[in-house]
Design a protein around this motif. Sequence first.
Motif, mmCIF file in Angstrom:
data_model
loop_
_atom_site.group_PDB
_atom_site.id
_atom_site.type_symbol
_atom_site.label_atom_id
_atom_site.label_comp_id
_atom_site.label_asym_id
_atom_site.label_seq_id
_atom_site.Cartn_x
_atom_site.Cartn_y
_atom_site.Cartn_z
ATOM 1 N N ALA A 201 0.826 -1.202 0.000
ATOM 2 C CA ALA A 201 0.000 0.000 0.000
ATOM 3 C C ALA A 201 0.866 1.261 0.000
ATOM 4 O O ALA A 201 1.876 1.333 0.703
ATOM 5 C CB ALA A 201 -0.923 0.008 1.209
ATOM 6 N N HIS A 202 0.455 2.233 -0.795
ATOM 7 C CA HIS A 202 1.119 3.537 -0.816
ATOM 8 C C HIS A 202 0.512 4.393 0.290
ATOM 9 O O HIS A 202 -0.707 4.436 0.456
ATOM 10 C CB HIS A 202 0.898 4.207 -2.182
ATOM 11 N N PRO A 203 1.350 5.114 1.074
ATOM 12 C CA PRO A 203 0.805 5.889 2.192
ATOM 13 C C PRO A 203 0.075 7.151 1.767
ATOM 14 O O PRO A 203 -0.683 7.709 2.556
ATOM 15 C CB PRO A 203 2.051 6.235 3.019
ATOM 16 N N PHE A 204 0.265 7.626 0.531
ATOM 17 C CA PHE A 204 -0.383 8.848 0.045
ATOM 18 C C PHE A 204 -1.066 8.537 -1.278
ATOM 19 O O PHE A 204 -0.574 8.871 -2.343
ATOM 20 C CB PHE A 204 0.642 9.982 -0.083
ATOM 21 N N TRP A 205 -2.188 7.880 -1.173
ATOM 22 C CA TRP A 205 -2.814 7.242 -2.325
ATOM 23 C C TRP A 205 -3.737 8.150 -3.125
ATOM 24 O O TRP A 205 -4.020 7.884 -4.285
ATOM 25 C CB TRP A 205 -3.596 6.025 -1.835
ATOM 26 N N GLY A 206 -4.249 9.216 -2.548
ATOM 27 C CA GLY A 206 -5.299 10.013 -3.186
ATOM 28 C C GLY A 206 -4.845 10.664 -4.485
ATOM 29 O O GLY A 206 -4.021 11.576 -4.485
ATOM 30 N N GLY A 207 -5.383 10.218 -5.617
ATOM 31 C CA GLY A 207 -5.023 10.766 -6.914
ATOM 32 C C GLY A 207 -3.722 10.234 -7.475
ATOM 33 O O GLY A 207 -3.273 10.691 -8.535
ATOM 34 N N ALA A 208 -3.091 9.261 -6.797
ATOM 35 C CA ALA A 208 -1.829 8.705 -7.274
ATOM 36 C C ALA A 208 -2.020 7.983 -8.607
ATOM 37 O O ALA A 208 -3.111 7.496 -8.923
ATOM 38 C CB ALA A 208 -1.247 7.750 -6.237
ATOM 39 N N ALA A 209 -0.957 7.928 -9.402
ATOM 40 C CA ALA A 209 -1.008 7.293 -10.722
ATOM 41 C C ALA A 209 -0.589 5.839 -10.620
ATOM 42 O O ALA A 209 0.475 5.536 -10.085
ATOM 43 C CB ALA A 209 -0.086 8.027 -11.687
ATOM 44 N N LEU A 210 -1.423 4.935 -11.149
ATOM 45 C CA LEU A 210 -1.008 3.549 -11.309
ATOM 46 C C LEU A 210 -0.526 3.385 -12.739
ATOM 47 O O LEU A 210 -1.294 3.552 -13.693
ATOM 48 C CB LEU A 210 -2.158 2.584 -11.022
ATOM 49 N N ILE A 211 0.750 3.071 -12.885
ATOM 50 C CA ILE A 211 1.411 3.026 -14.181
ATOM 51 C C ILE A 211 1.761 1.580 -14.501
ATOM 52 O O ILE A 211 2.382 0.886 -13.694
ATOM 53 C CB ILE A 211 2.678 3.905 -14.162
#
Length: 358
Positions: A201-211
């Motif tokens: 899990a990424h700790p700052f997920w809001g709006g993050a890009a999944l590439i």
Amino acid sequence: MAPSGKAFDKQPGPGALSLLYSDRDDGHNERTTMARNIEWEIPTEFQPKSDDFGFDVDETLSAVLGLQATVPEDAFTAGTLGTERAGSGVLIRKDGLVLTIGYLITEAESIWLTSSVGGAVPGHVIGYDQETGFGLVQALGRLNVPALEVGARQRVGAGDRAVLAAEGGRRHAVSATVVARQEFAGYWEYLLDRAIFTAPAHPFWGGAALIGGDGSLIGIGSLHVQHSNGRELRRDVNMVVPIDLLPPILDDIMTYGKANRPPRPWLGLYAAEVEDAIVVAGLSDRGPASKTGLKPGDRIVAVRDEPISSLASLWRRVWASGAAGAEVVLQVQRDKETMKVRILSADRTRLLKSPKLH
């Protein structure tokens, strides 16, 4: 969009995904705001390595932007999502079109975008889609970073390697694995048929890009949840909205600020799965359900005469009642009594402040 406050974490059965945090629990804004004010980075062993991917990692990650939004105190979502929101967005067109998660920009009166090359430019909200959760922002200045290709035709499945990146380049990116593609039902009248779930899990997920492995954008980060396959302890993962939901609605949002389809009936009802029952967990103060006598703890057993067995089946049957404005009839058990509750549904977007520009 999700409400604030305590999230509803049920004990999951095999293959279940349960909500650990809402997409704006009290810690969400604290964590994302803190990320802008202190130096932090993903541990090196979790960062993406160039040799593991067939694209220029650093150049690709530069398309992920920081996004900060300010919302009026009298906005409908101010009490639940806050008035100062921070997360990420992704440049998807050279003309400054930025894709993000909608709860960051809902009712925003000002937007600022920052890039890894330095500087900040204002933006304005083009629109957002309640059904998918996507939001679009137009940058009002030059960003000097490349746009990320939208990989809507790429097939994404469990086991695929990917990168989940917040703004800030490689130091703020996680080398991730898709652990599941499956249904996700949110307690705030939200449902995705085939959401993407990634770990770690990424700790700052809001709006993050999944590439994806080819360097294209395959999703936008939305939530922090827990996953269990029935054979191991639950682990933290991120829920990502798949990018293939964007092309069918993109032109509509650019033109109208929203998808050009009849709005779903909204009840203002928060529901949770508790020990094989669907229970009223809360009510929006301004929602139609709050005027009917429903109470937290009431058990919802059917919509009209159709029994429900899950949160997903509840929302599907509510939406099958017609467009916003349709009457929704719930069968509810309280103590040992069963009763019918009639709710005149509403269009949720009518309660929201519209973008000042379009």
